[in-house]
Design an enzyme around this catalytic site. Sequence first.
Site, PDB file in Angstrom:
ATOM      1  N   SER A 120       0.822  -1.208   0.000  1.00 14.62           N
ATOM      2  CA  SER A 120       0.000   0.000   0.000  1.00 14.62           C
ATOM      3  C   SER A 120       0.851   1.251   0.000  1.00 14.62           C
ATOM      4  O   SER A 120       0.321   2.351  -0.081  1.00 14.62           O
ATOM      5  CB  SER A 120      -0.923  -0.006   1.216  1.00 14.62           C
ATOM      6  OG  SER A 120      -0.174  -0.192   2.385  1.00 14.62           O
ATOM      7  N   HIS A 141      -3.581  -3.461  -4.891  1.00 13.70           N
ATOM      8  CA  HIS A 141      -3.792  -3.147  -3.479  1.00 13.70           C
ATOM      9  C   HIS A 141      -5.251  -3.337  -3.094  1.00 13.70           C
ATOM     10  O   HIS A 141      -6.110  -2.545  -3.463  1.00 13.70           O
ATOM     11  CB  HIS A 141      -3.339  -1.715  -3.175  1.00 13.70           C
ATOM     12  CG  HIS A 141      -3.618  -1.314  -1.757  1.00 13.70           C
ATOM     13  ND1 HIS A 141      -4.163  -0.100  -1.413  1.00 13.70           N
ATOM     14  CD2 HIS A 141      -3.463  -2.001  -0.602  1.00 13.70           C
ATOM     15  CE1 HIS A 141      -4.313  -0.060  -0.107  1.00 13.70           C
ATOM     16  NE2 HIS A 141      -3.905  -1.192   0.409  1.00 13.70           N
ATOM     17  N   GLU A 153      -6.865  -1.038  -5.802  1.00 13.75           N
ATOM     18  CA  GLU A 153      -6.063  -0.026  -6.503  1.00 13.75           C
ATOM     19  C   GLU A 153      -5.068  -0.765  -7.401  1.00 13.75           C
ATOM     20  O   GLU A 153      -4.190  -1.469  -6.904  1.00 13.75           O
ATOM     21  CB  GLU A 153      -5.317   0.852  -5.504  1.00 13.75           C
ATOM     22  CG  GLU A 153      -6.223   1.776  -4.719  1.00 13.75           C
ATOM     23  CD  GLU A 153      -5.442   2.669  -3.774  1.00 13.75           C
ATOM     24  OE1 GLU A 153      -5.467   3.889  -3.957  1.00 13.75           O
ATOM     25  OE2 GLU A 153      -4.807   2.156  -2.850  1.00 13.75           O
ATOM     26  N   ASN A 191      -3.935   5.141   0.841  1.00 13.14           N
ATOM     27  CA  ASN A 191      -3.022   5.309   1.966  1.00 13.14           C
ATOM     28  C   ASN A 191      -2.333   6.653   1.987  1.00 13.14           C
ATOM     29  O   ASN A 191      -1.860   7.081   3.030  1.00 13.14           O
ATOM     30  CB  ASN A 191      -2.011   4.163   2.006  1.00 13.14           C
ATOM     31  CG  ASN A 191      -2.625   2.966   2.676  1.00 13.14           C
ATOM     32  OD1 ASN A 191      -2.964   3.003   3.852  1.00 13.14           O
ATOM     33  ND2 ASN A 191      -2.834   1.908   1.925  1.00 13.14           N
TER      34      ASN A 191
END
Lengths: 291, 218
Positions: A120, A141, A153, A191
């Site tokens: 991440s 992700h 992601e 993140n």
Amino acid sequence: MSEIKTIGVCGAGTMGAGIAIVCARAGFRTRVFDLNQAALDRARGQTEAFLRKSVERGKLAADKLPEIMSQWSGSTDLADFADCDLVIEAVFESLPVKHDLFGKLDKICAPRTIFASNTSTISITEIAGGSGRPDRFVGMHFCLPAQLMKLVEMSPGLTTSEETFSRAWSVCEALGQKPVRTQDTPGFVLNYFLIPFNNDAIRLVEQGVAEPADIDLAIKTAMGYAMGPMELLDLVGMDTQKLLCEAMHGVTNEPRAACPPLVKRMIAAGWLGKKTGRGLLRYADSKMFGA
Amino acid sequence: MTTSTYTIVKAGESRSFPASHAFVEQAAAQGASRVFIGQEAGSAFAAAGELGACPFVAIELGQECLGVHTAEARGHEGSNVVGFARFRLGRADPTALVELVRQPQTSDAAIAAARAAFEAAGLKVAVCADFPGRIVDRLIRPYLNAALRRLDEQLASAEDMDKTLCLGLGYPEGPISLLERTGLAEHHDVTLALYQALGQEAYAPARRAQVAKARTGR
């Protein structure tokens, strides 16, 4: 373009176990690797408990449970990943650890096998650089808890081929997930926002602004979030939060991404979060989310 | 705990209670406790005289600290007086959240009495210390600023950024949509006040908020 039938998941922690559920539930043969047999046993138990709950809630047909579990196999030997078409890594946020793992996998897996990282925070291009196959490497992700959250992601590195990205995207859709394309930048989208936000919340505790339970109540009530930052941090784990901070702060030097001292003290005390029964909040059990 | 009766002293427009609400309707003409609401709540409290016998005294706060109205004394400040604000984001309606502010020596009895009064009216209470931004603004303003900056840097389109945060974290609304709905200029004002109070770069109004503020001043 060869079909992907078998998916390997490296790491049987919270993320790895959740990703493995997603893969097995979607009908893929799913191999899970961890150095620790106890972690594999725990992940298998959590998987069964989660699926049983899904049956009880009417989200899964009862006869599907044994079928899904038959797709799931755990191993402490990476050699068992030789027939995997896609390997998704979900281990520590440490570049040397990831490079070591992918270096070994590169010798075991077929050239056609796609490697993916669930990182991440760490650059996909950097991990790919130590994988032995930078063109067949992609970022995937998943979100926590992976078995419940749909978003993935999808990040190509500078060296990722379009074919690899396209195949990984197709698998993601076949898993029943919702992929979004993001840039290979620290923290991607989620993140980049979440790690500093959670650190800010920890700093409010450090500074005596409010107790953890009050912070969660305030954020959930004011913003309508399903979870407060303290609950989320305890689910992620303080040990993981520290690694996330170090990975992101190491690249960005963003002050809000720096690991708050309280996180380090909590790790020293063994207050890692839900998995140890105590983090910023206290827990009666350490069951998987949704189980 | 039995809820203490309270009397409301209205001094100007209240941001917490701009419209009729159970908390206001349940007030008594001669209540044991006192609640000052409105933009001039602090001045009304200062003019009210001795209130030490009240179970609790509550002053509605804006961006300021409670100590502005009650004074501070080497970390020993605190009495039966609490501060409060019902959280609302810019032009949005007030939420059910009441941030209840205490000073270091504020009595637990006063906190409990004030909490009971707000909760009896269906509100949810989070207790916090007397710091600028309290809980929610302290946490969300840097996040909203970061979203505006990343939009400028083309990390993702506004739609994709909102979609990713909603799908990935279960947020009911993404940051860009939220700011459009509640007001970028209003975000500018709150975050500038926090930047001046805390001196931290994360609170400095993002460029898009500065532009919005400049346009509203035309």
